[in-house]
Scaffold this motif. Structure first.
Motif, PDB file in Angstrom:
ATOM      1  N   UNK A 159       0.782  -1.003   0.049  1.00 12.64           N
ATOM      2  CA  UNK A 159       0.032   0.101  -0.083  1.00 12.64           C
ATOM      3  C   UNK A 159       0.652   1.349  -0.042  1.00 12.64           C
ATOM      4  N   UNK A 160       0.120   2.345   0.434  1.00 10.77           N
ATOM      5  CA  UNK A 160       0.866   3.619   0.152  1.00 10.77           C
ATOM      6  C   UNK A 160       0.237   4.383   1.436  1.00 10.77           C
ATOM      7  N   UNK A 161       1.170   5.285   1.969  1.00 11.56           N
ATOM      8  CA  UNK A 161       0.747   6.298   2.841  1.00 11.56           C
ATOM      9  C   UNK A 161       1.555   7.766   2.591  1.00 11.56           C
ATOM     10  N   UNK A 162       1.013   8.820   3.063  1.00 12.08           N
ATOM     11  CA  UNK A 162       1.471  10.179   2.903  1.00 12.08           C
ATOM     12  C   UNK A 162       0.759  11.012   3.850  1.00 12.08           C
ATOM     13  N   UNK A 177       5.699  22.369   3.912  1.00 13.54           N
ATOM     14  CA  UNK A 177       5.300  21.217   3.987  1.00 13.54           C
ATOM     15  C   UNK A 177       5.978  20.319   3.263  1.00 13.54           C
ATOM     16  N   UNK A 178       6.187  18.819   3.684  1.00 12.23           N
ATOM     17  CA  UNK A 178       6.657  17.914   2.830  1.00 12.23           C
ATOM     18  C   UNK A 178       5.620  16.758   2.460  1.00 12.23           C
ATOM     19  N   UNK A 179       5.006  16.909   1.330  1.00 16.22           N
ATOM     20  CA  UNK A 179       3.785  15.988   0.921  1.00 16.22           C
ATOM     21  C   UNK A 179       4.201  14.940   0.125  1.00 16.22           C
ATOM     22  N   UNK A 180       5.108  14.032   0.934  1.00 17.88           N
ATOM     23  CA  UNK A 180       5.618  12.754   0.046  1.00 17.88           C
ATOM     24  C   UNK A 180       4.939  11.308   0.145  1.00 17.88           C
ATOM     25  N   UNK A 181       4.717  10.946  -1.014  1.00 17.12           N
ATOM     26  CA  UNK A 181       4.023   9.427  -0.858  1.00 17.12           C
ATOM     27  C   UNK A 181       5.255   8.403  -0.742  1.00 17.12           C
ATOM     28  N   UNK A 195       8.445  26.914  19.629  1.00 19.47           N
ATOM     29  CA  UNK A 195       7.990  27.322  20.987  1.00 19.47           C
ATOM     30  C   UNK A 195       6.612  27.871  20.917  1.00 19.47           C
ATOM     31  N   UNK A 196       6.178  28.225  19.648  1.00 13.79           N
ATOM     32  CA  UNK A 196       4.498  29.009  19.914  1.00 13.79           C
ATOM     33  C   UNK A 196       3.687  28.298  19.173  1.00 13.79           C
ATOM     34  N   UNK A 197       3.888  27.070  18.610  1.00 12.88           N
ATOM     35  CA  UNK A 197       2.741  26.203  17.935  1.00 12.88           C
ATOM     36  C   UNK A 197       3.371  24.718  18.158  1.00 12.88           C
ATOM     37  N   UNK A 198       2.191  23.930  18.104  1.00 17.38           N
ATOM     38  CA  UNK A 198       2.523  22.357  17.619  1.00 17.38           C
ATOM     39  C   UNK A 198       2.556  22.219  16.218  1.00 17.38           C
ATOM     40  N   UNK A 199       3.146  21.112  15.735  1.00 23.16           N
ATOM     41  CA  UNK A 199       2.973  20.626  14.367  1.00 23.16           C
ATOM     42  C   UNK A 199       2.067  19.637  14.525  1.00 23.16           C
ATOM     43  N   UNK A 200       1.524  19.354  13.102  1.00 25.99           N
ATOM     44  CA  UNK A 200       0.339  18.417  12.518  1.00 25.99           C
ATOM     45  C   UNK A 200       1.054  17.572  11.532  1.00 25.99           C
ATOM     46  N   UNK A 201       0.677  16.300  11.707  1.00 27.81           N
ATOM     47  CA  UNK A 201       0.821  15.173  10.634  1.00 27.81           C
ATOM     48  C   UNK A 201      -0.265  14.810  10.203  1.00 27.81           C
ATOM     49  N   UNK A 202      -0.961  14.911   9.149  1.00 24.06           N
ATOM     50  CA  UNK A 202      -2.168  14.574   8.610  1.00 24.06           C
ATOM     51  C   UNK A 202      -1.802  13.162   7.637  1.00 24.06           C
ATOM     52  N   UNK A 203      -2.323  12.311   8.218  1.00 22.79           N
ATOM     53  CA  UNK A 203      -2.053  10.821   7.571  1.00 22.79           C
ATOM     54  C   UNK A 203      -3.226  10.486   6.583  1.00 22.79           C
ATOM     55  N   UNK A 204      -2.719   9.966   5.364  1.00 18.53           N
ATOM     56  CA  UNK A 204      -3.651   9.384   4.581  1.00 18.53           C
ATOM     57  C   UNK A 204      -3.130   8.077   3.806  1.00 18.53           C
ATOM     58  N   UNK A 205      -3.798   7.132   3.734  1.00 20.02           N
ATOM     59  CA  UNK A 205      -2.958   6.071   2.711  1.00 20.02           C
ATOM     60  C   UNK A 205      -4.058   4.645   2.709  1.00 20.02           C
ATOM     61  N   UNK A 206      -3.442   3.769   2.154  1.00 15.36           N
ATOM     62  CA  UNK A 206      -4.121   2.553   2.101  1.00 15.36           C
ATOM     63  C   UNK A 206      -3.312   1.355   2.430  1.00 15.36           C
ATOM     64  N   UNK A 207      -3.764   0.122   3.032  1.00 15.23           N
ATOM     65  CA  UNK A 207      -3.185  -0.859   3.455  1.00 15.23           C
ATOM     66  C   UNK A 207      -4.114  -2.005   2.877  1.00 15.23           C
ATOM     67  N   UNK A 208      -3.057  -3.091   2.037  1.00  9.47           N
ATOM     68  CA  UNK A 208      -3.851  -3.943   1.660  1.00  9.47           C
ATOM     69  C   UNK A 208      -2.881  -5.321   2.255  1.00  9.47           C
TER      70      UNK A 208
END
Length: 244
Positions: A159-162, A177-181, A195-208
């Motif tokens: 599968x893929x994730x990014x 941002x680093x939008x790599x698959x 120090x002023x903000x948190x980061x986020x990781x937005x996960x999308x993908x497919x697992x077979x």
């Protein structure tokens, strides 16, 4: 002679009762409605499934029928059969979703080898397809360690994730941002440390998955060993929806 006649009459009556029971068991007009559990033996592709010699029409909620499904089928008094749907196998059915949330924050420091998050892990079945999504809120007290991430399934999975996440060049509130698959297991690094903000990781993908059941997991650590810990915060989450 009278005794012989009486014995013959009793035997005939018993035979007639047995015959009527046999005929009634095979005739829905006599037996009435019926339901049972069965195994799908063929999927003709016309909205029905075959269960041995029985052909049953699938209800709309029974999507993606497959040979081997354990199902409930029901018959009307006129003899028509319907397939109500799959019985639970202990894993997600097609279209069903599972959700995992970080109950508390987790901090990792001075250990740049990925391992599964203690909360972001969900069981998956063999020979199935899952869509994955999620949001991880994270930060570090330093900018050297950054973050390393991978998504894994059971042995043999593909599968893929990014993600959409801060690039490794980010040293302040991120603007790039680093939008790599990538395929499953492959690890990628992302920026951390503001120090002023948190980061986020937005996960999308497919697992077979292949022939082995197991778990789907978010694996992470620091990209570079640093005593300043990397934290994945509580209420980060992942979800899986089975698609096939």
């Amino acid at each position: 002679m009278a005794g012989l006649v009486e014995a013959s009459g009793a035997a005939l009556a018993a035979a007639l009762v047995d015959a009527s029971r046999t005929a009634g068991a095979a005739d829905p007009a006599v037996r009435g409605a019926d339901w049972r559990t069965s195994t799908v033996t063929a999927v003709p592709g016309d909205g029905t499934v075959a269960v041995g010699t029985i052909r049953a029409r699938c209800v709309d909620s029974y999507s993606g029928p497959a040979v081997g499904d354990q199902v409930v089928i029901s018959q009307s008094g006129t003899g028509n059969w319907i397939a109500l749907g799959r019985l639970s196998t202990g894993t997600l059915g097609i279209g069903q979703a599972a959700f995992a949330r970080k109950l508390v924050s987790t901090t990792r420091a001075s250990a740049p080898t990925t391992s599964a998050d203690p909360h972001l892990v969900i069981p998956v079945g063999a020979n199935a397809t899952y869509e994955i999504s999620g949001l991880i809120v994270y930060n570090s007290t330093g900018v050297t360690g950054d973050a390393k991430l991978s998504i894994t399934g059971p042995a043999g999975s593909s599968g893929w994730w990014g993600t959409y996440a801060p690039s490794t060049s980010a040293t302040a509130e991120p603007s790039t941002v680093r939008p790599l698959a990538q395929d499953l297991v492959t690890e990628r690094t992302y920026g951390a440390g503001w120090s002023t903000a948190h980061g986020i990781l937005l996960i999308h993908g497919l697992i077979v998955t292949a022939a082995t059941a197991g778990t789907a997991a978010v694996n992470w650590c620091q990209a570079v060993s640093d005593a300043a810990g990397l934290t994945f915060y509580s209420n980060s989450y992942m979800s899986l929806t089975r698609r096939a």
